[in-house]
Design an enzyme around this catalytic site. Structure first.
Site, PDB file in Angstrom:
ATOM      1  N   ASN A  37       0.917  -1.512   0.057  1.00 56.77           N
ATOM      2  CA  ASN A  37       0.463   0.136  -0.116  1.00 56.77           C
ATOM      3  C   ASN A  37       0.720   1.093   0.264  1.00 56.77           C
ATOM      4  OD1 ASN A  37      -2.016   1.092  -0.329  1.00 56.77           O
ATOM      5  ND2 ASN A  37      -2.611   1.336   2.400  1.00 56.77           N
ATOM      6  N   HIS A 122     -14.644  -4.064  10.926  1.00 55.44           N
ATOM      7  CA  HIS A 122     -14.983  -2.985  11.841  1.00 55.44           C
ATOM      8  C   HIS A 122     -15.887  -2.631  11.972  1.00 55.44           C
ATOM      9  CE1 HIS A 122     -10.479  -2.634   9.443  1.00 55.44           C
ATOM     10  NE2 HIS A 122     -10.072  -3.485  10.333  1.00 55.44           N
ATOM     11  N   ARG A 147     -13.806  -4.511  15.779  1.00 52.51           N
ATOM     12  CA  ARG A 147     -12.399  -3.972  15.853  1.00 52.51           C
ATOM     13  C   ARG A 147     -13.330  -2.850  16.134  1.00 52.51           C
ATOM     14  NH1 ARG A 147      -7.857  -1.308  12.276  1.00 52.51           N
ATOM     15  NH2 ARG A 147      -9.528  -0.223  11.411  1.00 52.51           N
ATOM     16  N   TYR A 159      -7.316   8.087  12.854  1.00 52.01           N
ATOM     17  CA  TYR A 159      -7.196   6.686  11.906  1.00 52.01           C
ATOM     18  C   TYR A 159      -8.202   5.702  12.045  1.00 52.01           C
ATOM     19  CZ  TYR A 159      -6.153   1.526  11.635  1.00 52.01           C
ATOM     20  OH  TYR A 159      -6.259   0.319  11.040  1.00 52.01           O
ATOM     21  N   ASP A 210      -7.265  -0.687  18.042  1.00 51.31           N
ATOM     22  CA  ASP A 210      -6.217  -0.915  17.169  1.00 51.31           C
ATOM     23  C   ASP A 210      -5.252   0.719  17.624  1.00 51.31           C
ATOM     24  OD1 ASP A 210      -4.095  -0.719  15.726  1.00 51.31           O
ATOM     25  OD2 ASP A 210      -5.424  -1.818  13.559  1.00 51.31           O
ATOM     26  N   HIS A 212      -2.113   1.863  16.418  1.00 49.76           N
ATOM     27  CA  HIS A 212      -1.690   1.884  14.860  1.00 49.76           C
ATOM     28  C   HIS A 212      -0.226   2.822  15.738  1.00 49.76           C
ATOM     29  CE1 HIS A 212      -2.074   2.173  10.693  1.00 49.76           C
ATOM     30  NE2 HIS A 212      -2.995   1.318  11.410  1.00 49.76           N
ATOM     31  N   GLU A 236      -4.210  -4.035  19.447  1.00 45.97           N
ATOM     32  CA  GLU A 236      -3.055  -4.397  18.546  1.00 45.97           C
ATOM     33  C   GLU A 236      -2.516  -2.959  17.950  1.00 45.97           C
ATOM     34  OE1 GLU A 236      -5.182  -4.628  15.098  1.00 45.97           O
ATOM     35  OE2 GLU A 236      -3.668  -4.096  13.832  1.00 45.97           O
ATOM     36  N   GLU A 262       1.709  -6.366  11.999  1.00 49.47           N
ATOM     37  CA  GLU A 262       1.448  -6.130  10.948  1.00 49.47           C
ATOM     38  C   GLU A 262       2.329  -5.562  10.418  1.00 49.47           C
ATOM     39  OE1 GLU A 262      -2.381  -3.756  10.632  1.00 49.47           O
ATOM     40  OE2 GLU A 262      -1.266  -2.033  10.025  1.00 49.47           O
ATOM     41  N   ARG A 283       0.156 -10.620  14.243  1.00 50.80           N
ATOM     42  CA  ARG A 283      -0.823 -10.724  12.961  1.00 50.80           C
ATOM     43  C   ARG A 283      -0.064 -10.823  11.394  1.00 50.80           C
ATOM     44  NH1 ARG A 283      -4.933  -8.161  12.238  1.00 50.80           N
ATOM     45  NH2 ARG A 283      -4.386  -6.275  11.744  1.00 50.80           N
ATOM     46  N   HIS A 312      -3.317  -9.729   9.702  1.00 43.15           N
ATOM     47  CA  HIS A 312      -4.216  -9.083   8.583  1.00 43.15           C
ATOM     48  C   HIS A 312      -4.294  -9.105   7.798  1.00 43.15           C
ATOM     49  CE1 HIS A 312      -1.994  -4.829   7.313  1.00 43.15           C
ATOM     50  NE2 HIS A 312      -3.283  -4.347   8.149  1.00 43.15           N
ATOM     51  N   ASP A 316      -6.551  -3.221   1.496  1.00 47.91           N
ATOM     52  CA  ASP A 316      -5.665  -3.908   0.854  1.00 47.91           C
ATOM     53  C   ASP A 316      -4.433  -4.327   0.689  1.00 47.91           C
ATOM     54  OD1 ASP A 316      -4.533  -1.696   3.585  1.00 47.91           O
ATOM     55  OD2 ASP A 316      -2.603  -2.837   2.731  1.00 47.91           O
ATOM     56  N   GLU A 339      -8.341 -11.177  10.458  1.00 49.81           N
ATOM     57  CA  GLU A 339      -9.257  -9.506   9.891  1.00 49.81           C
ATOM     58  C   GLU A 339      -9.789  -9.849   8.593  1.00 49.81           C
ATOM     59  OE1 GLU A 339      -6.481  -6.449   9.461  1.00 49.81           O
ATOM     60  OE2 GLU A 339      -7.920  -4.831   9.851  1.00 49.81           O
ATOM     61  N   TRP A 402       2.109   6.151  12.445  1.00 51.72           N
ATOM     62  CA  TRP A 402       0.888   6.680  11.719  1.00 51.72           C
ATOM     63  C   TRP A 402       0.354   5.339  11.461  1.00 51.72           C
ATOM     64  CZ3 TRP A 402      -1.417   4.111   7.864  1.00 51.72           C
ATOM     65  CH2 TRP A 402      -2.363   3.981   8.287  1.00 51.72           C
TER      66      TRP A 402
HETATM   67  C1  CS2 Z   1      -4.630  -1.360   9.520  1.00 50.09           C
HETATM   68  C2  CS2 Z   1      -4.315  -1.465   8.460  1.00 50.09           C
HETATM   69  O1  CS2 Z   1      -6.388  -3.765   9.310  1.00 50.09           O
HETATM   70  C3  CS2 Z   1      -5.730  -2.805  10.350  1.00 50.09           C
HETATM   71  O2  CS2 Z   1      -5.142  -3.492  10.963  1.00 50.09           O
HETATM   72  O3  CS2 Z   1      -3.841  -1.462  10.853  1.00 50.09           O
HETATM   73  O4  CS2 Z   1      -6.298  -0.755   7.850  1.00 50.09           O
HETATM   74  C4  CS2 Z   1      -3.424  -1.016   8.035  1.00 50.09           C
HETATM   75  O5  CS2 Z   1      -3.602   0.805   8.487  1.00 50.09           O
HETATM   76  C5  CS2 Z   1      -3.648  -0.916   6.130  1.00 50.09           C
HETATM   77  O6  CS2 Z   1      -3.675  -1.687   5.935  1.00 50.09           O
HETATM   78  C6  CS2 Z   1      -2.121   0.126   5.755  1.00 50.09           C
HETATM   79  O7  CS2 Z   1      -1.755  -0.150   4.836  1.00 50.09           O
HETATM   80 MG    MG Z   2      -3.761  -2.439  12.491  1.00 47.41          MG
END
Ligand code: CS2
Ligand code: MG
Length: 402
Positions: A37, A122, A147, A159, A210, A212, A236, A262, A283, A312, A316, A339, A402
């Site tokens: 991504n 989600h 989530r 996010y 999450d 992040h 997470e 991830e 993950r 994960h 994407d 997920e 991020w």
């Molecule tokens: C995220 C993702 O799914 C998740 O847990 O952290 O959305 C992640 O930000 C994206 O896959 C980034 O490409």
């Molecule tokens: Mg994540």
């Protein structure tokens, strides 16, 4: 059997995907996901210039040797670009092998250890009330694990919430968007979200969250402790993923189960975490880990330490990656959860898939191979669009995780 040609197909049916297609002299072909991504074309160049020329004429059944050739043989090991490229090849080779064997891939891995694969989806909202409603809507769709992410008062565009919750390529992603973060505001607000969700929806639903990578270890420890009354399935990516030792401190302070990985791309990224039992769920996922060959090793290594899997599976990761993950999930004795953020309808049209979703559980299906293909004519109608992930800054402008 011989590899006669390898194509790299780039398309953007709502978001960018990179797909590897390997052709053989026996007419069998296989496909693999190589999407990274926000850095998609770097993987395309790596494949076209440095990988594909070395593989024409090779026996596609030699999956292990080809994996070692591309990993060890390159001398410059690891890194997301390299590992996504290797994954595209490795996944396509497993697809060919399973098609040649006349079996769904999970049979080659050792067969099914369960009937279905529990997944989590989600739910998000710009505020707590919206997120509580979104959880209700997902429960109505049959999901058993959800989530939850919410916007935070005083912070625009957090996010996983609001306008940018769905990971499609928005027109304004052609340059990196900037988000804003405040750990104090977040830490005060996050527990209130889970209090509200439990009050509204009870104890039965599995809840996940999450962070992040945005906290320090002591902040993560505080959050884990504050969330204990709400009995999360996992918390997470609390801290920057590079800091494996940071989990020692978090672990000492909280019984909230921890998930990470991830952004990892080799087993070594998670070695200490697993050996010291600092996490509960790993993950890592097929596309970023370098394919099915290393993912199977990660899962086996994790099982030695009682760590379960939680691949994960945001949007994407193409439906091919999801399909490959699902075969591993069905087999892995230490499977935890998968997920599943779902896909836009146009993505599912481009990637015809044998996997199915029923009542909050996925199954890879019984098609030979991994069961996901690409419709090349349709893919050609969705050309690549440059798109970045956002960047994140603290309120004073400091660039943050991020
Ligand atoms: C995220 C993702 O799914 C998740 O847990 O952290 O959305 C992640 O930000 C994206 O896959 C980034 O490409
Ligand atoms: Mg994540």
């Amino acid at each position: 059997m011989k590899i006669t040609d390898i194509k790299v197909i780039v398309c953007s049916p709502g978001r960018n995907f990179v797909t590897v297609k390997i052709m053989t002299d026996e007419g069998l072909y296989g496909v693999g996901d190589a999407t990274l991504n926000g850095r998609e074309l770097a993987v395309v160049a790596y494949l076209e210039e440095h990988v594909i020329p070395c593989l024409i004429g090779r026996d596609p059944h030699q999956i292990e040797d080809i994996w070692q050739y591309l990993y060890r043989g390159a001398y410059w090991r690891r890194g997301p670009v390299t590992m996504c490229a290797i994954s595209g090849i490795d996944t396509a080779l497993w697809d060919i092998k399973a098609k040649a064997a006349g079996m769904p891939l999970y049979q080659l891995l050792g067969g099914a250890s369960r009937d279905k694969v529990l997944c989590y989806t989600h739910a998000q909202g710009t505020d707590i009330a919206e997120c509580v409603d979104a959880v209700g809507a997902k429960l109505d769709q049959g999901f058993k694990a959800i989530r939850c992410q919410t916007g935070i008062p005083g912070l625009p565009n957090v996010y996983g919430t609001g306008k940018y919750a769905v990971t499609t390529n928005a027109a304004d992603d052609a340059m990196p968007r900037e988000e804003m973060w405040s750990t104090p505001k977040y830490l005060n607000y996050a527990p209130k979200l889970f209090e509200a969700v439990r009050n509204a929806h009870g104890e039965d639903v599995h809840l996940l969250h999450d962070t992040h990578h945005r906290l320090t270890p002591i902040e993560a420890a505080r959050l884990g402790k504050a969330l204990e009354p709400y009995n999360l399935f996992w918390l997470e990516d609390t801290v920057a993923a590079e800091l494996q030792e940071g989990f020692r401190l978090i672990r000492q302070h909280t019984t909230t189960p921890l998930a990470v990985g991830e952004v990892f791309n080799t087993i070594w990224d998670a070695r200490l975490l697993m050996e010291e039992q600092l996490i509960d769920y790993i993950r890592m996922t097929v596309v970023h880990a370098g394919g099915i060959t290393p993912m199977r090793r990660v899962m086996d290594f994790a099982s030695v330490y009682g760590v379960r899997t939680g691949c994960h599976g945001a949007m994407d990761m193409s439906p091919i990656c999801l399909g490959a993950n699902l075969h591993l999930d069905l087999w892995a004795p230490n499977f935890g959860i998968q997920e599943f953020s779902g896909y836009l309808p146009e993505i599912l049209d481009v990637f015809p898939s044998a996997w199915t979703l029923n009542d909050g559980n996925l199954h890879p299906g019984e098609a030979h191979g991994h069961g996901v293909d690409i419709d090349e004519d349709l893919a050609a109608k969705y050309p690549y669009q440059r798109a970045y992930l956002p960047v994140n800054r603290l309120e004073d402008g400091t660039l943050w995780h991020w």
